[in-house]
Design a protein around this motif. Structure first.
Motif, PDB file in Angstrom:
ATOM      1  N   GLY A   1       0.720  -1.479  -0.007  1.00  0.00           N
ATOM      2  CA  GLY A   1      -0.380  -0.003  -0.550  1.00  0.00           C
ATOM      3  C   GLY A   1       0.954   1.127  -0.324  1.00  0.00           C
ATOM      4  O   GLY A   1       0.472   2.138  -0.597  1.00  0.00           O
ATOM      5  N   LEU A   2       1.641   1.146   0.879  1.00  0.00           N
ATOM      6  CA  LEU A   2       2.568   3.013   0.583  1.00  0.00           C
ATOM      7  C   LEU A   2       3.232   2.790  -0.283  1.00  0.00           C
ATOM      8  O   LEU A   2       3.903   3.792  -1.476  1.00  0.00           O
ATOM      9  CB  LEU A   2       3.348   2.297   1.866  1.00  0.00           C
ATOM     10  N   ALA A   3       3.860   1.747  -1.250  1.00  0.00           N
ATOM     11  CA  ALA A   3       5.106   1.179  -2.490  1.00  0.00           C
ATOM     12  C   ALA A   3       3.595   1.476  -3.433  1.00  0.00           C
ATOM     13  O   ALA A   3       4.609   2.465  -4.582  1.00  0.00           O
ATOM     14  CB  ALA A   3       5.039   0.044  -2.736  1.00  0.00           C
ATOM     15  N   LEU A   4       2.562   1.882  -3.465  1.00  0.00           N
ATOM     16  CA  LEU A   4       2.109   1.544  -4.924  1.00  0.00           C
ATOM     17  C   LEU A   4       0.172   2.381  -3.939  1.00  0.00           C
ATOM     18  O   LEU A   4      -0.696   2.727  -3.924  1.00  0.00           O
ATOM     19  CB  LEU A   4       1.348   0.742  -5.128  1.00  0.00           C
ATOM     20  N   GLN A   5       0.577   3.402  -3.314  1.00  0.00           N
ATOM     21  CA  GLN A   5      -0.570   4.631  -2.844  1.00  0.00           C
ATOM     22  C   GLN A   5      -1.733   5.221  -3.985  1.00  0.00           C
ATOM     23  O   GLN A   5      -3.009   5.192  -4.198  1.00  0.00           O
ATOM     24  CB  GLN A   5       0.481   5.865  -2.511  1.00  0.00           C
ATOM     25  N   GLY A   6      -0.220   5.396  -5.130  1.00  0.00           N
ATOM     26  CA  GLY A   6      -1.099   5.774  -6.182  1.00  0.00           C
ATOM     27  C   GLY A   6      -2.447   4.231  -6.729  1.00  0.00           C
ATOM     28  O   GLY A   6      -3.719   4.780  -7.025  1.00  0.00           O
ATOM     29  N   SER A   7      -2.135   3.636  -6.662  1.00  0.00           N
ATOM     30  CA  SER A   7      -3.059   2.531  -7.843  1.00  0.00           C
ATOM     31  C   SER A   7      -4.061   2.765  -6.850  1.00  0.00           C
ATOM     32  O   SER A   7      -5.153   2.465  -6.784  1.00  0.00           O
ATOM     33  CB  SER A   7      -2.594   1.122  -7.390  1.00  0.00           C
ATOM     34  N   LEU A   8      -3.718   2.226  -5.021  1.00  0.00           N
ATOM     35  CA  LEU A   8      -5.082   2.814  -4.083  1.00  0.00           C
ATOM     36  C   LEU A   8      -6.212   3.782  -4.074  1.00  0.00           C
ATOM     37  O   LEU A   8      -6.800   4.210  -3.940  1.00  0.00           O
ATOM     38  CB  LEU A   8      -4.365   2.035  -2.691  1.00  0.00           C
ATOM     39  N   SER A   9      -5.617   5.071  -4.235  1.00  0.00           N
ATOM     40  CA  SER A   9      -5.839   5.833  -4.310  1.00  0.00           C
ATOM     41  C   SER A   9      -6.269   6.265  -6.227  1.00  0.00           C
ATOM     42  O   SER A   9      -8.229   6.089  -5.618  1.00  0.00           O
ATOM     43  CB  SER A   9      -4.791   7.564  -4.816  1.00  0.00           C
ATOM     44  N   ASN A  10      -6.706   5.310  -6.854  1.00  0.00           N
ATOM     45  CA  ASN A  10      -7.117   5.258  -7.572  1.00  0.00           C
ATOM     46  C   ASN A  10      -8.177   4.272  -7.776  1.00  0.00           C
ATOM     47  O   ASN A  10      -9.796   4.286  -8.182  1.00  0.00           O
ATOM     48  CB  ASN A  10      -6.951   4.447  -9.096  1.00  0.00           C
ATOM     49  N   PHE A  11      -8.692   2.709  -6.659  1.00  0.00           N
ATOM     50  CA  PHE A  11      -8.951   2.464  -6.200  1.00  0.00           C
ATOM     51  C   PHE A  11     -10.451   2.968  -5.339  1.00  0.00           C
ATOM     52  O   PHE A  11     -11.690   2.868  -6.026  1.00  0.00           O
ATOM     53  CB  PHE A  11      -8.337   0.721  -5.612  1.00  0.00           C
ATOM     54  N   ALA A  12      -9.799   3.534  -4.559  1.00  0.00           N
ATOM     55  CA  ALA A  12     -10.826   4.402  -3.341  1.00  0.00           C
ATOM     56  C   ALA A  12     -11.397   5.627  -4.446  1.00  0.00           C
ATOM     57  O   ALA A  12     -12.705   5.303  -4.538  1.00  0.00           O
ATOM     58  CB  ALA A  12      -9.973   5.073  -2.676  1.00  0.00           C
ATOM     59  N   ALA A  13     -10.823   6.391  -6.149  1.00  0.00           N
ATOM     60  CA  ALA A  13     -11.456   7.229  -6.644  1.00  0.00           C
ATOM     61  C   ALA A  13     -13.104   6.203  -7.188  1.00  0.00           C
ATOM     62  O   ALA A  13     -13.921   6.951  -7.691  1.00  0.00           O
ATOM     63  CB  ALA A  13     -10.676   7.649  -7.313  1.00  0.00           C
ATOM     64  N   GLY A  14     -12.320   4.917  -7.493  1.00  0.00           N
ATOM     65  CA  GLY A  14     -13.132   4.157  -8.355  1.00  0.00           C
ATOM     66  C   GLY A  14     -14.651   4.061  -7.597  1.00  0.00           C
ATOM     67  O   GLY A  14     -15.477   3.687  -8.218  1.00  0.00           O
ATOM     68  N   VAL A  15     -14.682   3.826  -6.057  1.00  0.00           N
ATOM     69  CA  VAL A  15     -15.461   3.410  -5.120  1.00  0.00           C
ATOM     70  C   VAL A  15     -16.213   3.891  -5.320  1.00  0.00           C
ATOM     71  O   VAL A  15     -18.254   4.325  -5.464  1.00  0.00           O
ATOM     72  CB  VAL A  15     -15.249   3.091  -4.539  1.00  0.00           C
ATOM     73  N   LEU A  16     -15.936   6.051  -5.793  1.00  0.00           N
ATOM     74  CA  LEU A  16     -16.668   7.022  -5.061  1.00  0.00           C
ATOM     75  C   LEU A  16     -16.976   7.819  -6.460  1.00  0.00           C
ATOM     76  O   LEU A  16     -18.084   7.595  -6.391  1.00  0.00           O
ATOM     77  CB  LEU A  16     -15.985   8.296  -4.527  1.00  0.00           C
TER      78      LEU A  16
END
Length: 288
Positions: free
Chosen positions: A114-129
């Motif tokens: 998660g720390l290394a792939l913050q961008g991917s996690l933010s994209n996932f969270a944005a997809g949920v939104l």
């Protein structure tokens, strides 16, 4: 047979004998391991099929409820990957791996990833939104982060757009949420804004009558709200009039192009000049 050959063969025979003896003594353990490996493979294979089937079933159920196709694809991906994770843990458990330890390792690895792939996690969270707030739907024509196109799908990490010239543009979901979204398809009607420049010598009242006649003869324009024609600005080379009719969103561009052509033809037919940018130069003769 020489003594040297006998000396070499004896350790080999002893090793084979030891291996055979070990196999006989641990035959139950070997059989159990083989059964566990086969069972784990079957769990992975059958579990994958079940995960696909459940994900497709969820998609069909959402289709019956007439959910947005983009939302259906997003939910399908989430359900399938979650079920695959459960199947993987079940397969490891069958092999004798402690699932509690696996979960702990996954948690620790998840934190590091998660720390290394913050961008991917933010994209996932944005997809949920995006799926939750639904600023656009599949098929809507939108402008996002400087890119305009029709929404093809909302995926876990990105939103896929198709441009009018049939190019596919993939926009990260975090860019979608983090930038203004212009949705041209949300409402059923849109207003066409045209700016028409005429000569300063033109009769403005006659010009407005010609423009209103063009609008009146276009059946695809809406009567309510009523179209509007007015003087906008006194430009450097022309008097600019604004023409603002309303039209159904699906007819917007076809009507836009036809109106521009008809206005040009009618102004020419009535002798009303559409000037181009020009500059008047006055020369003063100087006495020698």
């Amino acid at each position: 047979m020489t003594e040297q050959t006998k000396t070499i063969e004896k350790p080999i025979v002893d090793n084979i004998s030891n291996v055979s003896e070990w196999l006989v003594n641990h035959s139950d353990l070997i059989v159990q391991y083989c059964i566990n490996i086969v069972a784990a493979i079957l769990i992975l294979f059958i579990g994958n099929l079940i995960a696909k089937g459940i994900a497709k079933g969820v998609s069909r159920g959402l289709h019956k409820k007439r959910m947005d196709p983009a939302v259906i694809e997003f939910v399908h991906g989430i359900v399938r990957y979650l079920l695959l994770a459960i199947v993987l843990i079940a397969a490891l458990s069958r092999l004798g791996v402690q699932t509690a330890s696996v979960v702990a390792v996954i948690g620790a690895a998840g934190l590091a990833i998660g720390l290394a792939l913050q961008g991917s996690l933010s994209n996932f969270a944005a997809g949920v939104l995006i799926v939750g707030f639904r600023p656009f739907r599949s098929g809507d024509y939108v402008e996002i982060a400087g890119v305009a196109g029709s929404v093809e799908s909302i995926q876990i990490f990105q939103t896929v757009l198709t441009t009018p010239d049939n190019k596919v543009v993939i926009v990260p979901n975090s860019s979608v949420i983090g930038n203004p979204i212009t949705n041209y398809s949300r409402h059923k009607t849109r207003r066409i804004d045209l700016v028409i420049g005429v000569s300063y010598k033109a009769d403005l009242q006659k010009t407005k009558e010609v423009l209103y006649n063009v609008l009146a003869n276009e059946p695809r324009l809406l009567k309510d709200p009523a179209p509007n024609v007015g003087v906008l600005t006194l430009g450097a080379s022309s008097v600019d009039l604004v023409v603002r009719p309303w039209v159904n969103t699906a007819d917007y561009w076809n009507v836009y192009f036809d109106l521009v052509q008809k206005i040009k033809e009618e102004l020419d037919a009535n002798g009303i000049e559409i000037p181009f940018p020009q500059m008047d130069v006055h020369l003063n003769k100087l006495d020698s």
